[in-house]
Every structure is written in C-alpha cells, then in structure tokens.
Enzyme design. Structure first.
Site, PDB file in Angstrom:
ATOM      1  N   THR A 401       1.042  -1.171  -0.157  1.00  0.00           N
ATOM      2  CA  THR A 401       0.260   0.098  -0.107  1.00  0.00           C
ATOM      3  C   THR A 401       0.839   1.167  -0.196  1.00  0.00           C
ATOM      4  O   THR A 401       2.419   0.819  -0.226  1.00  0.00           O
ATOM      5  CB  THR A 401      -0.830  -0.186   1.298  1.00  0.00           C
ATOM      6  N   GLY A 483       0.702  -0.703   4.954  1.00  0.00           N
ATOM      7  CA  GLY A 483       1.026  -2.054   6.141  1.00  0.00           C
ATOM      8  C   GLY A 483       0.149  -3.361   6.215  1.00  0.00           C
ATOM      9  O   GLY A 483       0.606  -3.729   7.856  1.00  0.00           O
TER      10      GLY A 483
END
Length: 591
Positions: A401, A483
């Site tokens: 991400t 994460g």
C-alpha cells in the site's frame, strides 16, 4: 500590577502548551530533521510524488488538488503499491467549515465471484486475473476533485503525464521490489514490456517511460470516470482480463460509483480523532485508543514492557471485534459502530487485559450491543525471549500500500491511503493501458459465517485507514501508513508518541514499534500466527518483560514506526511540521 499578572499567566500557559506538544531538550535527536514550513506541505512515499503535490500548491491549488496530483505520480514511482488499478480512501478536513469528509473509493468483486466458484478454484488467488476486483481509486479521486478541488483535471494530471512521457529513474527501493517479485511479474508479457529490460527486471538508475499510461491519463482528462469505467479504458481492461482467464464484465465496471460517507471518530483526552468507516478497519485504532485511555501510559513509560503489553492487548481485542462484525455494510447485518466506539464498551474490553499475562491467540469478540465482553479468553504461559534476530523485509511487511498527507496554506488537510494490495498487486499491467491491476480479492474469506465472505458485487473489508485529528477546534495532525494489518497498530503508536510522550513528529516516527499478529489476518485463509514482532533495538529487559507476560516474540531487525507519514500543525504559530518513518523512499517537502 493586574496587567503584569495577566501577562505572566499568558506566558505560563503558552510555555505549558509548548511543553505538552514538543519534546524536551533531553530527548534524543531524530536521525532526520522535522521538516517545517508555512505555506504548504506534502508527505508521501516518494520524493517525486511529494514534489508533484508541492508544485500544485505553488500553482495555487488546494490540498485536495495537490493530494490527487501526488497520488497520480505515486502510481508510477511506487507502481508496486498504488495506481489506477487501486482502491483509495480519502479523509478531508475543510478549514473553512471545520468539517471532516470521507470518500470511499473501494471497488467490488465481479458479479461472477461466487463462493462456490472460488471454492472450486481451491481458494482466493494471490495473483492473476481471478485476484482482481473492480478498482475504485480513479472514481474516488475524481469525486474528491469535483466536490472539493479547485484546479482542472488537466492541471492536476500534468505532473503525472510529464513523468509518464519523459520518464523517471528507478530507485533502489523499487529495483529491490522488482527483483523480489521477478517470478510473478515475469508471467505477464504486458508487465515485462515496461518493467523488464533484456529479460531482467529494471535496476536502480534505469529510466522508465510509460507512454501507454500517458495516453490513459489523457483519455481520463477528456472522458472522466466514464472513460475509465464505461468507455475505452474499461473495454481495454476487461478484454485483457478475459484473455487471461478473468471473470469481469462490462456491467461490473459500469455500475461502480465511489461515494461519500460519514467518517467515524472518538475523543481521546480532548483530541477528536477521525477514521474511515466500514468497509474499512478504521475503527480498530479508535477502539484501541478508547481502551488505552483508561491506563496511565505515561507512568508506565514509553516502550516499557508494561506499556507495550497493554498496547498489544488493546489492539488484539479490537481486531477480534473487527473480524466478528466488519464487512461491506451493504451485505452484512447492521454493524454496531456506535457501540463499538463507546467508552462504556471500551471499559468492558479493558477489563480483560491482565497486566501480567497476554491473551493467548485471538481473543473472543465482545458483545457491543450489550456492552459486555465474553470472559472466555485464555492467557499465555511465560515465554523465553528468543536470541535469534530474524530479517525484516520492509516491502513484504510494510509495502502492500502507500500513503500521502497534504496540508495547504488555508490549513485544509488531506489524508489518503491507496493500494493495489500485495506488492505489484495481481502482477498484471493492462496491455495498452499501462497500469497495474490489484489483487484485492485475496482479502475475502471463504467461510460462510465470516462477515467478509466473498459474494458477487461485494466490497472486501479493507485494511487501508488514513487518519487525521482536530484539537480545540483546530486542525492538529494528519497521518497514515501502508502495511495491511499493521496499519492501525503503527498509526496508534505514532499518535501516542506525540500525544502522550510529547515527541516531535520525526522523533515519534523513528522510535521502535511492536506489531501483533495474534488475530485472524486479512489475507486468505485468514490464519492466526500468534506472534509479537519485536524490534531487536528494544532493550533486552523489555523483550524479556514481554516474553515473561506470555508474548511469543518474533524479534526482527526492524526500525521506525511502520511506514507512517505525518504533518502536524503548531498550535501557537500555525507552522507545518512534517516527518516520515525511515522506510523506503518516503519523503516530506514543504514551502
């Protein structure tokens, strides 16, 4: 005399406020400086993305314009993390009205994505055409610009088109990601056409030119969302997916719309903290804050064993509730969000935290409607602290991400997390369109009792959850991180570093942080690993104290607080103060 007393009172109040907000001189100096400026600031996962956002601010754009410009560049310089094939959540603080807005740009599963279909395939795939959901980021970005931006789409897209046509250099971080994912990427000729050279992944210093993507961006300028979801880009993408065994149809894409929803929030010691509602896991951080509000964290001491123990337990309890209640609100029973975020329910969950013993594995969920916790948890026996330090791969653990934060001259704040899920998502670049497709289907469950079970047209539960906070009616801090399941954990620890331990922004991002996986993870098949990832740089007595409480430590050579980026606003001078965790290509710029 009376006037003198008034001035003394004012000075003492100001001094107290400064001491509460910023670190003392005795605190260790951060490795990177806190970046400070007056006019505007951008913190993102790459210098070129931050520069693009800053350019828009200098040209008179607002924070929304700058954020979308930065995101469009992130999709090129961080292609393993985001792009046109991603999902996106946006939190916006509007300085003029003091409102917080939320835009949900997450897309659904295709209508052919039935439970029986994926069971017949042996599970939810991590790559390829069957791992792809309809990407929602483009419509989310365009909705934000339409409602809250000030620049034209052509102006906002100009930096990204410039980079696509003229090229950019591959960084060390990106080169490492390409090398690590060589096998997945090498399966798709449309991917290797751009990201390989002479049969090898691009290396640091190689220049990437992506004219297909430039044409795609220009098509969006002229045709907007219709071009991407209902026009030529959609046709190109769906044809490509079908040629690779995909199940997407034109109607899957044509029916999608990003939408605006109400953000969720709690008050933590006078600070209003905002997060994203379901299908986001944003409530996890807020629930944990409510639970932790009942402890004297400062007295425990920063990163002491008692402190990290209660942090971990509060998060485990909150994740257990996520797994029990959170899914696409259009498909699951009404989610008791008001109750989950109540102080009374937090007290019931807090009562399960034993200061001397860790809960074994994933705790049972609570019953927020009855304001009770099921007292069925078991507690771990004392453990031994390991002597082996395991390697830490930032891209595998914290990539997944990307995030960006923007604050402009008027103190509008924007917080955006966007993602194609795993590094390089499905591994597939759309032939002729130049962008990576996500593998978001990998988050669905195949358990019919799970609120996140796969279903046609359903949005998976998202881990992306950008945050922002308001204090005393003024914009205070905007922050977030990549994460996956680590996001609410590292965001929480950063926030407490600032609020409870009075650290400056950059220092609050460089100290060690722990990460638990003692709950069912988001990736299929949603296993409970049951470990506490513990930085080797934590003192040995802290590691031993955690192990003695029953935490099964997985000691890693990790550093910093996840990959959090943040911008804080000085409460007295209005100065912008930005920082980024020491990970990847993260960079903050101001002017």
């Amino acid at each position: 005399m009376a006037m003198k007393r008034i001035w003394i009172s004012i000075l003492l109040t100001a001094l107290l406020l400064i001491l509460q907000t910023f670190p003392s001189a005795a605190q260790q100096r951060s490795w990177r400086p806190t970046v400070m400026s007056m006019r505007g600031m951008v913190a993102s996962g790459h210098p070129l993305a931050s520069e693009a956002g800053l350019r828009i601010l200098k040209e008179g754009g607002n924070a929304i314009d700058a954020a979308i410009a930065a995101w469009l560049v992130q999709g090129q310089v961080e292609p393993g993390m985001t792009g046109l094939g991603a999902d996106m959540y946006i939190l916006i603080y509007l300085a003029k009205t003091k409102e917080v807005k939320f835009i949900n740009g997450s897309g659904p599963a295709p209508m052919a994505a039935t439970l029986d279909f994926y069971k017949s395939k042996g599970g939810m795939p991590l790559e390829g055409a069957l791992s792809v959901e309809v990407p929602g980021a483009v419509d989310g970005a365009l909705l934000a610009l339409k409602r809250y931006g000030s620049k034209s789409l052509a102006q906002v897209m100009a930096p990204a088109i410039e980079i696509a046509e003229q090229g950019f250099p591959v960084s060390d971080t990106l080169a490492g990601e390409l090398r690590s994912d060589r096998e997945k990427l090498g399966k798709f000729p449309s991917t290797t056409k751009i990201w390989f050279r002479n049969g090898e992944p691009l290396k640091a210093g190689d220049v990437v030119v992506n004219r297909d993507l430039a044409r795609t961006l220009r098509t969006i300028i002229t045709g907007g969302s219709d071009a991407f979801y209902r026009g030529s880009i959609a046709k190109t993408t769906i044809d490509y997916l079908k040629s690779n065994g995909g199940i997407h149809t034109a109607s899957d894409w044509a029916n999608f719309r990003a939408h605006e929803d109400e953000p969720i929030a709690i008050n933590y010691k006078g600070i209003d903290v905002y997060e994203c509602p379901p299908n986001s896991q944003g409530h996890v951080m807020l629930q944990a804050l409510n639970i932790l509000e009942g402890f004297n964290l400062r007295e425990m001491g920063h990163n002491s064993a008692p402190y990290l123990h209660v942090i971990t337990e509060a998060l485990k309890l909150s994740f257990a509730d996520r797994n029990a209640y959170n899914g696409d609100p259009k498909f699951v029973p009404p989610i008791p969000m008001k109750e989950l975020l109540s102080k009374k329910y937090a007290a019931a969950r807090r009562a399960l935290i034993n200061p001397d013993r860790a809960i074994e594995g994933e705790p049972p969920p609570g019953d927020p409607r009855r304001m009770t916790s099921l007292n069925k948890q078991t507690y771990s026996a004392p453990q031994s602290a390991p002597v082996v330090v395991n390697a830490w791969d930032e891209s595998r653990e914290l990539g997944l991400t990307t995030y960006l934060a923007v604050v402009d001259k008027d103190r509008n704040m924007v917080s955006i997390t966007s993602s194609i899920l795993s590094v390089f998502g499905s591994g597939m670049v759309v032939d002729g369109a130049g962008y990576f497709l996500n593998n978001r289907m990998a988050y669905f469950s195949l358990d019919p009792k799970d609120p996140n079970v796969v279903a046609p047209g359903k949005r998976t539960r998202q881990t992306i959850n950008p945050a922002l906070a308001v204090k005393d009616g003024k914009p205070y801090i905007v922050f977030g991180t990549p994460g996956a399941d680590t996001q609410p954990q590292t965001q929480l620890q950063f926030f407490l570093n600032v609020v409870e331990f009075r650290m400056g922004v950059q220092q609050a991002l460089e100290v060690p942080a722990v990460i638990s996986n003692s709950f069912r993870g988001s990736y299929y098949p949603q296993r409970v690993i049951g470990r506490l990832i513990t930085p080797a740089m934590l003192p040995k007595d802290v590691q031993e104290g955690l192990a003695a409480r029953g935490h099964k430590l997985d000691v890693r050579n990790s550093r910093g607080v996840g990959s959090v980026k943040a911008i804080m606003i000085h409460p007295l001078t209005n100065v912008l103060m930005g920082g980024v965790s020491p990970t990847g290509d993260s960079y903050v710029m101001g002017w």
